[in-house]
Design a protein around this motif. Structure first.
Motif: not given
Length: 440
Positions: A197-201
């Motif tokens: 989820g860290a890369i969603r931004w």
């Protein structure tokens, strides 16, 4: 005697009426000395902001804090009925666009406020997001919340040969570079991120376009489609610790080794495989509210650098309730929090909050040094990132559709669905939530 009795009764009645009037007047006078504010955050309690306002204006501020999960549902009926409504209330980016499109907030572009004249004093995306579709200013914010990648300096030195934010940022400035860093970290027993989820931004902010265009069509950019593939690549290459965001293991990973694939279980002394997480994708407020609040052993071992593209996460806007009977006083509070140079200078220095108000940031940005970040001037970094953010991609649909996308990406990454199945189900979910939106 009858006449005397009548006179006495009349006098008693008149005294009662006068006492009642006096009581009502006292109550009215007392109410005039109270400014009611509602918020989803305790930010307004910091550094004596309320106490300062009370002293300067000889009033009492009643601050009601409602947890963000309940805030929209509790505030909406109050604003629509006017019963018990606040004079000032805050809004978060998740529901900001919905509220600016309604008549909840006073139009601050009109007389006597003329807030549109402040525009050049603010980070562009922050000021723009407080406007309604016609360009009228409804809410203003004192802060900007761009994000970056907070990483451990000691791990960077050991694996990458440097802990310099400029050099680390250059290494992670492309997706290929980011995954290359991840492979090097894995080779030494570390993990790039706590979870996928860290890369969603970064996926959300690459090629930023609104979820729904002027033809009411869902816009699925290549960057959003690639989010599926990159998340799956992180999982398949084993570059994360499988510590879900906001889980006990996610927080624990900020301060040292954690059990690999700890999931949502409470953190215990694990006898199995352990790993250390190199970095977390967080915005400005993540430094003070997340990292600092959950570290002891790693204090001073952090720095922040950019990733593949700029992004922002969250933010607090505030404005005047359109039905308030104390709009003049309410505006004085809004001005103090967003446009008072002396107050905001002290606020920034005491809280570390990254301001959107340029007359202050231009004076203080070069002097910041954050001990938690090994002396780095994170303030200057975040202000530079903030200038790159485009507000045009933000819509009232974002919270719901972002959540739906994340759910279906996870199902693909977990192997529950093929990419095609996950995409098809995502489109169905959007259509179910918003029947009028045209999906692929």
């Amino acid at each position: 005697m009858k006449k005397l009795g009548y006179v006495l009764l009349t006098l008693v009645a008149m005294l009662g009426i006068m006492a009642g009037c006096s009581s009502d007047e006292a109550k009215s006078s007392s109410d005039d000395k109270v400014l009611k504010i509602w918020s989803f955050t305790d930010e307004l309690q910091k550094e004596g902001a309320i106490e300062k306002f009370e002293k300067e204006h000889d009033v009492k501020v009643e601050l009601t804090i409602v947890p963000i999960a309940d805030y929209p549902t509790k505030l909406k009926p109050v604003l629509e009925s006017g019963v018990g409504a606040p004079d000032v209330f805050t809004g978060e980016i998740a529901f900001l666009k919905q509220w600016t499109e309604r008549n909840y907030w006073e139009d601050l572009s009109q007389e006597p406020y003329n807030v549109q004249e402040w525009e050049d004093d603010y980070i562009p995306y922050v000021f723009d997001l407080g406007k309604d579709p016609e360009g009228n200013v409804k809410a203003v914010s004192w802060q900007t919340t761009p994000g970056g990648i907070f990483y451990r300096r000691s791990i960077a030195k050991e694996v990458l040969g440097t802990d310099d934010p400029a050099e680390i940022g250059e290494m992670m400035s492309t997706w290929d570079g980011l995954f290359e860093v991840g492979e090097k970290l894995k080779g030494e027993g570390y993990r790039l991120f706590p979870d996928e989820g860290a890369i969603r931004w970064f996926a959300k902010s690459a090629d930023p376009q609104p979820w729904v265009n002027e033809n009411n069509e869902l816009v699925m950019t290549d960057a959003k489609l690639e989010y599926f593939d990159r998340s799956k690549e992180l999982r398949d290459k084993d570059l994360t610790a499988f510590a879900p965001e906001w889980s006990p293991s996610w927080f624990a990973a900020m301060d040292g080794p954690v059990a690999y694939n700890g999931g949502w279980d409470e953190v215990e002394d694990a006898s199995g495989e352990q790993t250390e997480v190199f970095s977390f994708a967080l915005p400005t407020w993540g430094l003070h509210s997340v990292l600092k609040a959950n570290t002891e052993e790693t204090v001073g071992d952090w720095a922040v650098a950019p990733g593949p593209n700029p992004y922002f996460w969250g933010g607090t806007w505030l404005g005047i309730y359109s039905g308030s009977e104390k709009k003049d006083l309410a505006f004085e509070f809004v001005k103090m929090m967003t446009h008072d140079e002396e107050f905001l200078t002290d606020w920034a220095k005491e809280t570390g909050d990254v301001l959107a108000y340029k007359p202050v940031t231009s004076k203080i940005k070069d002097d910041f040094s954050e001990d938690f970040l090994g002396g780095q001037n994170h303030y200057k970094f975040f202000l530079e990132e903030a200038e790159k953010i485009d507000s045009n991609a933000v819509t009232k649909y974002d919270q719901e559709i972002d959540t739906l996308l994340g759910t279906h990406v996870s199902e693909y990454v977990d192997g529950k669905k093929t990419k095609e199945e996950a995409l098809e189900d995502f489109y169905k979910a959007v259509k179910n939530a918003y029947p009028d939106i045209k999906t692929p």
